[in-house]
Design an enzyme around this catalytic site. Structure first.
Site, PDB file in Angstrom:
ATOM      1  N   ASP A  76     -83.212  37.038  35.664  1.00  0.00           N
ATOM      2  CA  ASP A  76     -82.085  35.649  36.156  1.00  0.00           C
ATOM      3  C   ASP A  76     -83.349  35.212  37.607  1.00  0.00           C
ATOM      4  OD1 ASP A  76     -80.244  33.584  36.587  1.00  0.00           O
ATOM      5  OD2 ASP A  76     -79.032  35.067  37.581  1.00  0.00           O
ATOM      6  N   ASP A 118     -89.304  79.366  29.540  1.00  0.00           N
ATOM      7  CA  ASP A 118     -90.166  77.891  29.709  1.00  0.00           C
ATOM      8  C   ASP A 118     -89.161  76.819  30.417  1.00  0.00           C
ATOM      9  OD1 ASP A 118     -91.402  79.804  27.251  1.00  0.00           O
ATOM     10  OD2 ASP A 118     -90.106  78.450  25.583  1.00  0.00           O
ATOM     11  N   ASN A 126     -93.116  77.318  21.284  1.00  0.00           N
ATOM     12  CA  ASN A 126     -91.807  78.348  19.999  1.00  0.00           C
ATOM     13  C   ASN A 126     -92.850  78.083  19.132  1.00  0.00           C
ATOM     14  OD1 ASN A 126     -89.802  77.177  21.991  1.00  0.00           O
ATOM     15  ND2 ASN A 126     -88.595  76.295  20.813  1.00  0.00           N
ATOM     16  N   ALA A 148     -85.722  81.653  17.278  1.00  0.00           N
ATOM     17  CA  ALA A 148     -86.879  80.494  18.250  1.00  0.00           C
ATOM     18  C   ALA A 148     -87.629  79.292  17.692  1.00  0.00           C
ATOM     19  CB  ALA A 148     -87.943  81.556  17.647  1.00  0.00           C
ATOM     20  N   GLU A 179     -94.190  81.898  18.896  1.00  0.00           N
ATOM     21  CA  GLU A 179     -93.179  82.679  18.715  1.00  0.00           C
ATOM     22  C   GLU A 179     -92.357  82.625  17.419  1.00  0.00           C
ATOM     23  OE1 GLU A 179     -89.710  81.301  20.978  1.00  0.00           O
ATOM     24  OE2 GLU A 179     -90.644  81.293  22.622  1.00  0.00           O
TER      25      GLU A 179
END
Length: 934
Positions: free
Chosen positions: A342, A764, A730, A296, A733
């Site tokens: 340059d 996701d 996440n 997870a 979870e």
């Protein structure tokens, strides 16, 4: 590889030819003997560029699996496989995790496996064969066999095979753009003896390996071979530059360590607490819970999403004429704090244009762009026709006819065939209304004295006035002359040949006062960075002998001065201002003359009136610590060498600057490789510079760098956007899994590793990809660059992730508790897991819609400004329903049937996250308004 070279190798240009030959024990006429060559080959080694071996492909692939998150996933997969086999189950979770690990490893390998070709391209500059003088006669030999002391013979079109000191030269001109970056050919003179402090670009008695002979001929004694040549020194510099990780790579590494350490800590707490409550009998089940927690916390889809996002960014940049060679460079561009550019061809058009004319008593400013033969002549700001003035008419005529360049038009674009300086004079004459084709047919060239490095001027003899051009305002002394001599060249030397000057249509005596004024005008124009030429003429009764130009070029009549400059790109001034507004510091690093560099830098706003130029000579004696102080203020550097450019970049990096460095020559390659963003020129750039670069400008335009920087900022903003989107879920979870065995009366979790992978990759992944193409915020280029050292969690991102993770947890745990007890009263007591799974997935859909903007409410955003977000949400919603209601997918992913009413309950709970994020925006607006009022 041999490294021994003759002593005092850096001072050959400050010694007489005879002294150089004596020190090298060589003979200008006979060269070296065969035995001497063999002995020196043993001593010095072959004349070739040596390359260091890079990492083999297997090593690059193996290195991909040293990432801490992948290592944790590998451990999780192995434990999962052991547990599955112990229970005699198919190890689908382990196979899925291993597949993700392999996919991420392959993606990383493909990004890093591009072989380093800069050194290989450098080797290609070596000449295969060369003509030398050995044992008293000339012969062709392989260039690899050259040794110090060899006498090499050079002619037009030859590539110089080694570094050498000229012994003899005849109208020799060498193009050294590969080394110095300046396209203009350099006139070489063998008999010159230079000051020991003379910079590389001004060593006119030396020739360098890899440069090209444009015209003339010469002989040189070899002084350096192989890795001791200027080309070899560049190769050594290239090999000394290490590839540091980009800001994004550093931030992703930091993210991985934080996530893994946080996950392992939480896993340890859960396992220890579980064992303390349930004893060792519960250990195996706790281990399975720990596996789910580990899966997870790792955002398995993040590397793929970032790779695709960077690839999308490269496509957008190509449309803006910037070709990205290395994907991480896309994001790094958004972090750039300093652009070292340059001059020639990047800030300027690499097209010489006449900007100013001065004749005794008047001065004209010439307008117009590039080689387009349209423009005006302004006198004190007012338009003036130069053909009203005899001296200016004749000056234009000299510029047009004492000239070998040709102006041509192809597909609506004007270009010049021939020397750029002469091309500028042709364009100037066309702007003044003179017709080259018409005048060329009526005023025949009957003799000429070509430009030479000794005389520094060119003259042509024309047949006298033709009746068809009698409308030109010309001085009276030319009207009846049978022949005209027209001359252009160095003002100081040409003025010595003049005895009078033209005022109106009368020739006046050239006294000391007039001479002093002309020289003062010349100095003033040169101080403005202009390349100045003088123009003169005389009438002739007969055609002079072409063998005696000095006699013919006596008693000339002075016409005036023409000042030309490499024209600025019209869009660059605006681009420099955009840099300033965006907090990006523009700098100029060039091989050109200091006065020219400063004048152009001031015109563009890179330097102000108080700015001074730091020259290569000053850098040569400056300690690196001192340079680190100087780079804080100095914006203009001139007459620099490859080592100087590299030192400047490193000095800036000491101050934690993210440096973008442009270049087109071989000399730029080490600095391009050292800079965080090396930018090569697509049109004029060498293969060496392109292979050392991260980005190639397809139009060689500074403005394109600024446009690419804007795209880089958009990419970085979008990466931060989907990082907080992915990691917020996440964390939710992870906490939900961690709390479930503590809250529920059973030792169980709502999500399996396979379902977590589904969430991290699909639920996701698709919306995250859609967020990657979110358009730029309106003020993206009105903000300073972000701190290069900032953490991925900086500017509130970490707090947001934790906050959203907690909201996720509250919603999902509340749903879990309700669903668990409700399911125990139904026929399927495992149904609560699918309801939690569905709630988490659908909550992410609302999160994706809300996270599009940090400040604007979703109602204020047009869904069509990024239709991919809406499409990804609908697609993911449909796929989630298929996991529940399509039997084969339901069996594979371990979900359970839920009723329509339960689905609506899941949708209701999931909507709460969307509402929370929108309320945060409202709160933030209220705070901002309150702070403004106070």
């Amino acid at each position: 590889m041999k490294t021994t070279q003759p002593p005092e190798a850096q001072l050959w240009y400050s010694a007489e030819v005879d002294d150089v030959l004596a020190q090298l024990e060589s003979d200008a006429d006979g060269g070296l003997s065969r035995q001497t060559v063999a002995d020196r080959q043993t001593l010095y080694g072959p004349n070739q560029i040596e390359t260091a071996e890079g990492r083999p492909p297997w090593q690059i692939l193996l290195d991909q699996f040293t990432n801490i998150m992948l290592l944790m996933l590998i451990a999780v997969a192995m434990v999962s496989a052991v547990l599955s086999l112990r229970h005699q189950e198919f190890p689908r979770d382990a196979i899925a995790i291993f597949a993700i690990v392999i996919l991420n490893g392959v993606l990383g390998y493909l990004q890093e496996s591009r072989a380093e070709k800069a050194l290989a391209a450098l080797k290609q500059l070596a000449t295969p064969t060369v003509r030398v003088q050995r044992d008293g006669h000339s012969q062709d030999v392989p260039a690899q066999t050259l040794v110090p002391g060899d006498i090499i013979l050079l002619g037009a079109g030859d590539q110089v095979p080694a570094d050498g000191r000229l012994v003899e030269s005849a109208n020799l001109q060498v193009r050294e753009s590969a080394l110095t970056g300046e396209a203009q050919g350099v006139n070489k003179q063998a008999q010159m003896v230079l000051d020991p402090e003379t910079p590389l670009a001004d060593r006119k008695n030396l020739v360098f390996q890899g440069t090209e002979v444009v015209q003339g001929r010469g002989r040189a004694v070899v002084t350096h071979t192989g890795m001791a040549t200027e080309l070899g020194r560049i190769a050594n510099l290239l090999q000394s530059v290490e590839n540091d990780p980009t800001p994004l790579q550093k931030r992703m590494d930091q993210l991985g360590h934080v996530l893994v350490s946080g996950s392992l800590t939480l896993v340890a707490i859960v396992v220890v607490s579980g064992v303390a409550v349930g004893g060792w009998a519960a250990f195996e089940r706790l281990l399975e819970i720990a596996l789910s927690m580990a899966v997870a916390v790792v955002p398995e889809g993040l590397p793929a999403v970032i790779t695709v996002t960077l690839a999308i960014g490269t496509q957008r940049m190509v449309r803006r004429n910037a070709l990205i060679r290395r994907l991480p460079a896309v994001e790094t561009l958004g972090s750039v704090t300093t652009i070292c550019s340059d001059k020639t061809g990047t800030l300027t058009q690499n097209k010489m244009v006449v900007q100013q004319l001065r004749s005794p008593g008047q001065s004209l400013h010439v307008t117009g762009e590039g080689y387009c033969p349209e423009g005006e002549f302004l006198h004190q700001g007012q338009p003036m026709a130069p053909r009203q003035s005899p001296e200016l008419t004749l000056l234009l005529l000299v510029g047009l006819l004492c000239n070998d360049a040709v102006l041509q038009k192809e597909a609506s674009r004007w270009s010049v065939l021939g020397d750029p300086t002469e091309g500028a004079l042709v364009v100037m004459a066309c702007k003044g209304g003179l017709d080259r084709d018409h005048l060329g047919h009526t005023l025949k060239r009957v003799a000429e004295f070509p430009f030479s490095s000794e005389r520094k001027r060119m003259s042509v003899v024309l047949q006298g006035l033709h009746p068809t051009v009698s409308d030109l305002a010309l001085p009276t002394d030319l009207c009846q002359a049978p022949y005209w001599l027209l001359t252009k060249g160095s003002p100081e030397l040409l003025l010595r040949q003049c005895s009078g000057y033209l005022a109106g249509d009368q020739v006046m005596a050239l006294g000391e006062k007039a001479r002093s004024q002309i020289l003062a005008d010349n100095a003033d124009m040169a101080s403005r960075g202009l390349r100045v030429l003088g123009f003169a003429y005389r009438s002739l009764e007969t055609i002079p002998a072409e063998t005696n130009p000095d006699e013919a070029e006596q008693g000339l009549v002075w016409l005036g001065l023409g000042g030309m400059i490499d024209a600025l790109r019209p869009e660059v001034y605006q681009a420099v201002q955009r840099c300033r507004e965006a907090g990006i510091r523009p700098m100029m690093i060039t091989g050109d003359h200091p006065l020219t560099a400063l004048a152009i830098a001031q015109d563009l706003g890179i330097a102000d009136g108080q700015t001074s130029v730091v020259t290569g000579t000053e850098l040569e004696t400056m300690a690196q610590v001192s340079l680190e102080t100087v780079v804080k203020q100095a914006n203009v550097y001139a007459r620099v060498s490859p080592e100087h450019k590299l030192r400047i970049v490193r000095a800036l990096q000491k101050h934690h600057q993210i440096v973008a460095m442009t270049g087109d020559g071989v000399n730029d390659a080490p600095a391009l490789k050292q800079a965080e963003i090396g930018i090569a020129m697509g049109i004029t750039g060498t293969d060496v510079s392109k292979e050392a670069s991260d980005m190639v400008l397809l139009d060689d335009n500074f403005a394109t760098i600024v446009a690419a920087t804007e795209e880089g900022r958009v990419v970085y903003t979008n990466i931060r956007r989907f990082v907080k989107y992915i990691l917020g879920s996440n964390i939710g979870e992870l906490l939900t899994i961690a709390l479930s065995p503590l809250i529920l009366p059973i030792l169980d979790v709502p999500l399996t590793p396979l379902q977590i992978l589904w969430m991290n990759l699909v639920t996701d992944g698709f919306p995250a990809l859609a967020l990657a193409v979110e358009p730029a915020e309106p003020d993206v280029m009105h903000q300073p660059p972000h701190d290069p050292q900032e953490s991925i969690f900086a500017r509130g991102l970490g707090a947001y992730m934790v906050r959203i993770g907690l909201v996720f947890t509250v919603i999902s745990v509340t749903m879990m508790v309700w669903a668990f007890y409700d399911a125990q009263q139904s026929g399927d007591p495992e149904r609560w897991k699918t309801m939690v799974f569905t709630t988490l997935c659908l909550a992410q859909m609302g999160h994706a819609i809300a996270v599009r903007s940090d400040t604007r409410l979703t109602l204020n955003l047009s869904p069509w400004s990024n239709p991919f977000v809406l499409a990804s949400v609908l697609l993911t919603f449909v796929l989630q329903l298929m996991l529940i209601y399509v039997a084969p997918l339901r069996d594979f992913f371990g979900t359970h049937l839920i009723s329509g009413e339960e689905l609506l309950i899941c949708m209701g709970f999931s909507t709460l996250l969307f509402v929370w994020v929108e309320l945060e925006k409202v709160y933030r607006r209220i705070r901002v308004k309150g702070s403004r009022v106070s």
